[in-house]
Design an enzyme around this catalytic site. Structure first.
Site, PDB file in Angstrom:
ATOM      1  N   CYS A  35       0.829  -1.210   0.000  1.00 43.06           N
ATOM      2  CA  CYS A  35       0.000   0.000   0.000  1.00 43.06           C
ATOM      3  C   CYS A  35       0.866   1.264   0.000  1.00 43.06           C
ATOM      4  O   CYS A  35       1.892   1.336   0.670  1.00 43.06           O
ATOM      5  CB  CYS A  35      -0.925  -0.010   1.220  1.00 43.06           C
ATOM      6  SG  CYS A  35      -2.056   1.390   1.220  1.00 43.06           S
ATOM      7  N   CYS A  67       0.182   4.877   7.049  1.00 41.36           N
ATOM      8  CA  CYS A  67      -0.461   4.693   8.361  1.00 41.36           C
ATOM      9  C   CYS A  67       0.518   3.989   9.320  1.00 41.36           C
ATOM     10  O   CYS A  67       0.954   2.862   9.039  1.00 41.36           O
ATOM     11  CB  CYS A  67      -1.744   3.896   8.205  1.00 41.36           C
ATOM     12  SG  CYS A  67      -2.775   4.525   6.851  1.00 41.36           S
ATOM     13  N   CYS A 119       0.253   0.244  10.392  1.00 42.61           N
ATOM     14  CA  CYS A 119      -0.182  -0.773   9.429  1.00 42.61           C
ATOM     15  C   CYS A 119       0.962  -1.595   8.835  1.00 42.61           C
ATOM     16  O   CYS A 119       1.906  -1.055   8.248  1.00 42.61           O
ATOM     17  CB  CYS A 119      -0.964  -0.116   8.299  1.00 42.61           C
ATOM     18  SG  CYS A 119      -1.683  -1.362   7.202  1.00 42.61           S
ATOM     19  N   CYS A 146     -16.599  -9.252   5.425  1.00 42.91           N
ATOM     20  CA  CYS A 146     -15.969  -7.957   5.142  1.00 42.91           C
ATOM     21  C   CYS A 146     -14.696  -8.145   4.320  1.00 42.91           C
ATOM     22  O   CYS A 146     -13.775  -8.844   4.740  1.00 42.91           O
ATOM     23  CB  CYS A 146     -15.646  -7.250   6.450  1.00 42.91           C
ATOM     24  SG  CYS A 146     -14.869  -5.644   6.186  1.00 42.91           S
ATOM     25  N   CYS A 161     -19.706  -6.298   3.498  1.00 39.43           N
ATOM     26  CA  CYS A 161     -18.991  -5.083   3.902  1.00 39.43           C
ATOM     27  C   CYS A 161     -17.693  -5.035   3.105  1.00 39.43           C
ATOM     28  O   CYS A 161     -17.127  -6.071   2.774  1.00 39.43           O
ATOM     29  CB  CYS A 161     -18.689  -5.136   5.403  1.00 39.43           C
ATOM     30  SG  CYS A 161     -17.766  -3.690   5.994  1.00 39.43           S
ATOM     31  N   CYS A 178     -19.761   1.667   8.641  1.00 42.41           N
ATOM     32  CA  CYS A 178     -18.965   1.001   9.673  1.00 42.41           C
ATOM     33  C   CYS A 178     -17.747   1.885   9.877  1.00 42.41           C
ATOM     34  O   CYS A 178     -16.936   2.038   8.954  1.00 42.41           O
ATOM     35  CB  CYS A 178     -18.557  -0.397   9.195  1.00 42.41           C
ATOM     36  SG  CYS A 178     -17.412  -1.215  10.332  1.00 42.41           S
ATOM     37  N   ARG A 200     -18.144  -3.006  18.003  1.00 44.72           N
ATOM     38  CA  ARG A 200     -17.348  -4.220  17.760  1.00 44.72           C
ATOM     39  C   ARG A 200     -16.030  -4.210  18.515  1.00 44.72           C
ATOM     40  O   ARG A 200     -15.209  -3.297  18.342  1.00 44.72           O
ATOM     41  CB  ARG A 200     -17.096  -4.407  16.257  1.00 44.72           C
ATOM     42  CG  ARG A 200     -16.354  -5.714  15.954  1.00 44.72           C
ATOM     43  CD  ARG A 200     -16.262  -6.002  14.467  1.00 44.72           C
ATOM     44  NE  ARG A 200     -17.557  -5.904  13.846  1.00 44.72           N
ATOM     45  CZ  ARG A 200     -17.806  -5.220  12.727  1.00 44.72           C
ATOM     46  NH1 ARG A 200     -16.825  -4.600  12.106  1.00 44.72           N
ATOM     47  NH2 ARG A 200     -19.006  -5.171  12.237  1.00 44.72           N
TER      48      ARG A 200
HETATM   49  N1  SAM Z   1      -6.682   0.385   3.111  1.00 39.13           N
HETATM   50  C1  SAM Z   1      -7.964   0.746   3.533  1.00 39.13           C
HETATM   51  C2  SAM Z   1      -7.951   1.933   4.467  1.00 39.13           C
HETATM   52  O1  SAM Z   1      -7.009   2.066   5.220  1.00 39.13           O
HETATM   53  O2  SAM Z   1      -8.884   2.735   4.432  1.00 39.13           O
HETATM   54  C3  SAM Z   1      -8.764  -0.371   4.162  1.00 39.13           C
HETATM   55  C4  SAM Z   1      -8.053  -1.409   5.020  1.00 39.13           C
HETATM   56  S1  SAM Z   1      -7.281  -0.819   6.516  1.00 39.13           S
HETATM   57  C5  SAM Z   1      -6.212  -2.130   6.954  1.00 39.13           C
HETATM   58  C6  SAM Z   1      -8.634  -0.825   7.659  1.00 39.13           C
HETATM   59  C7  SAM Z   1      -8.392  -0.397   9.084  1.00 39.13           C
HETATM   60  O3  SAM Z   1      -7.730  -1.423   9.794  1.00 39.13           O
HETATM   61  C8  SAM Z   1      -7.549   0.817   9.337  1.00 39.13           C
HETATM   62  O4  SAM Z   1      -8.226   2.026   9.125  1.00 39.13           O
HETATM   63  C9  SAM Z   1      -7.211   0.648  10.806  1.00 39.13           C
HETATM   64  O5  SAM Z   1      -8.203   1.277  11.606  1.00 39.13           O
HETATM   65  C10 SAM Z   1      -7.252  -0.875  10.998  1.00 39.13           C
HETATM   66  N2  SAM Z   1      -5.911  -1.415  11.275  1.00 39.13           N
HETATM   67  C11 SAM Z   1      -4.911  -1.571  10.380  1.00 39.13           C
HETATM   68  N3  SAM Z   1      -3.793  -2.047  10.982  1.00 39.13           N
HETATM   69  C12 SAM Z   1      -4.101  -2.210  12.305  1.00 39.13           C
HETATM   70  C13 SAM Z   1      -3.358  -2.645  13.438  1.00 39.13           C
HETATM   71  N4  SAM Z   1      -2.082  -3.004  13.354  1.00 39.13           N
HETATM   72  N5  SAM Z   1      -3.993  -2.690  14.632  1.00 39.13           N
HETATM   73  C14 SAM Z   1      -5.284  -2.320  14.735  1.00 39.13           C
HETATM   74  N6  SAM Z   1      -6.035  -1.878  13.698  1.00 39.13           N
HETATM   75  C15 SAM Z   1      -5.444  -1.812  12.502  1.00 39.13           C
HETATM   76  C1  DTB Z   2     -11.391  -2.582  11.400  1.00 36.69           C
HETATM   77  O1  DTB Z   2     -11.773  -1.627  12.082  1.00 36.69           O
HETATM   78  N1  DTB Z   2     -10.477  -3.470  11.811  1.00 36.69           N
HETATM   79  C2  DTB Z   2     -10.218  -4.459  10.794  1.00 36.69           C
HETATM   80  C3  DTB Z   2     -11.229  -4.077   9.683  1.00 36.69           C
HETATM   81  N2  DTB Z   2     -11.831  -2.875  10.191  1.00 36.69           N
HETATM   82  C4  DTB Z   2     -10.781  -3.943   8.307  1.00 36.69           C
HETATM   83  C5  DTB Z   2      -8.796  -4.565  10.400  1.00 36.69           C
HETATM   84  C6  DTB Z   2      -7.870  -4.894  11.558  1.00 36.69           C
HETATM   85  C7  DTB Z   2      -6.494  -5.102  11.007  1.00 36.69           C
HETATM   86  C8  DTB Z   2      -5.517  -5.577  12.045  1.00 36.69           C
HETATM   87  C9  DTB Z   2      -4.150  -5.764  11.472  1.00 36.69           C
HETATM   88  C10 DTB Z   2      -4.068  -6.778  10.383  1.00 36.69           C
HETATM   89  O2  DTB Z   2      -4.560  -7.916  10.550  1.00 36.69           O
HETATM   90  O3  DTB Z   2      -3.443  -6.485   9.343  1.00 36.69           O
HETATM   91 FE1  SF4 Z   3      -2.834   1.223   3.376  1.00 36.75          FE
HETATM   92 FE2  SF4 Z   3      -2.756   0.065   5.751  1.00 36.75          FE
HETATM   93 FE3  SF4 Z   3      -3.222   2.669   5.592  1.00 36.75          FE
HETATM   94 FE4  SF4 Z   3      -5.119   0.924   4.720  1.00 36.75          FE
HETATM   95  S1  SF4 Z   3      -4.392   1.177   6.824  1.00 36.75           S
HETATM   96  S2  SF4 Z   3      -4.393   2.800   3.691  1.00 36.75           S
HETATM   97  S3  SF4 Z   3      -3.784  -0.715   3.959  1.00 36.75           S
HETATM   98  S4  SF4 Z   3      -1.311   1.619   4.980  1.00 36.75           S
END
Ligand code: SAM
Ligand code: DTB
Ligand code: SF4
Length: 331
Positions: free
Chosen positions: A66, A70, A73, A110, A141, A201, A277
């Protein structure tokens, strides 16, 4: 200083007093723990069948690589984690996973993609996935990043029920976590989702080093969306090696687990009808803290062995937990 950014719709609404001023949300956080949980239970029982839990299963349909930054992430290309960039799953693989999720008892499926937002050519296969998953009789979702004009409508027309897009944290802490997209961009996508008639959501992450005031700021943002989201995922940060937050926090929990429980309770009180959730981080929180989260008004979880790229309690462990607590999954 606290900030309340409002959705762009209706300057009038922005001028009106927020339903939940940050100070009122912060005051909830300050309550004695038992008083807070008692209030949360009262609100929960007035609006929901107690002892029920809604089950959503996640699938990463496009993993890693990506472009965004973030800080939490593991899927950001610029973070050196063990997650590699993969091609998008094909539609059949997604349908097979959805069928398995339904057989295991999930009611919602989802689909998540590691994108800043979907390109038009990426949307086509996702629309096919949504159509086919919906045809299995599951709620659908998707979480695909920022949406451009018209994309939410196309997803809706394919049969999408919910769009997940998180605010992640309070506006005043946000800039320390993400720089490649603004808070305003997130609110704009949420407006597009709402305007298309999709259910929202939207939640955030706690345990990123934010203050209690900033946790209150996040919950206030969510509760002041008009209307507030139907589903509110409260994630506990999963610290993944190679991410900036793992480096900053040294892999050590930045939050007392009881503070996570408080965040759930405050979300429940301020968004009475929402599915709140208990999201990422359940494996690390353990059963006693999860039980407190249900007591605090959580009534939904991510169900299945994986979140997107990290682990989640396995289905057998969750079934045992439901039996222990007398929880029934919602059909
Ligand atoms: N890439 C898209 C976005 O960021 O809008 C959708 C997928 S992204 C992985 C969805 C959500 O997962 C993020 O907004 C964040 O709130 C959550 N998330 C990602 N990494 C995480 C982590 N290490 N621990 C907890 N929540 C996480
Ligand atoms: C949300 O609030 N949490 C989920 C889902 N929406 C997409 C993602 C959690 C991701 C946790 C880190 C991972 O597994 O990569
Ligand atoms: Fe990309 Fe992760 Fe940010 Fe979603 S949360 S936009 S997958 S870096």
């Amino acid at each position: 200083m606290t900030t309340v950014l409002r959705g762009s719709r209706g300057a009038d609404a922005a001028a009106a007093a927020p339903r939940w001023p940050v100070a009122a949300v912060a005051a909830l956080f300050e309550l004695p723990f038992s008083d807070l949980l008692f209030r949360a239970q009262q609100v929960h029982r007035a609006h929901h069948a107690p002892n029920t839990v809604q089950l959503s299963t996640l699938l990463s349909i496009k993993t890693g690589g990506c472009a965004e930054d973030c800080g939490y992430c593991p899927q950001a290309a610029r973070h050196h984690t063990s997650v590699d960039s993969e091609a998008m799953l094909d539609v059949d693989a997604v349908v097979a996973a959805a069928r398995a999720a339904k057989a295991a008892g999930a009611s919602r499926f989802c689909m998540g993609a590691a994108w800043r937002g979907p390109k038009q050519r990426d949307l086509e296969p996702v629309l096919a996935m949504v159509r086919k998953v919906k045809a299995l009789g599951l709620e659908t979702c998707a979480t695909l990043g920022m949406l451009k004009d018209g994309q939410a409508e196309r997803l809706r027309d394919a049969g999408l029920d919910y769009y997940n897009h998180n605010l992640d944290t309070a506006p005043e802490f946000y800039g320390e976590i993400v720089t490649t997209r603004a808070y305003r961009d997130r609110l704009d996508t949420l407006d597009r989702v709402r305007d298309a008639g999709l259910s929202v959501c939207c939640g955030g992450i706690v345990g990123m080093g934010e203050s209690r005031q900033q946790r209150a700021g996040l919950v206030a943002q969510l509760a002041n969306l008009d209307p507030y989201p139907e589903s509110v995922p409260i994630n506990h940060l999963v610290q993944v090696e190679g991410t900036p937050l793992h480096a900053a926090l040294h892999g050590e929990a930045a939050l007392d687990p009881l503070e996570f429980v408080r965040t759930i309770a405050v979300a429940r009180i301020t968004m009475p009808k929402a599915l709140v959730r208990l999201s990422a981080g359940r494996r690390e929180l353990g059963e006693p803290v999860q039980a407190l989260c249900f007591l605090a008004g959580a009534n939904s979880i991510f169900y299945g062995d994986r979140l997107l790229t990290t682990g989640n309690p396995d289905v057998d462990a969750d079934r045992a937990l439901f039996a222990k607590l007398g929880l029934s999954p919602l059909p």
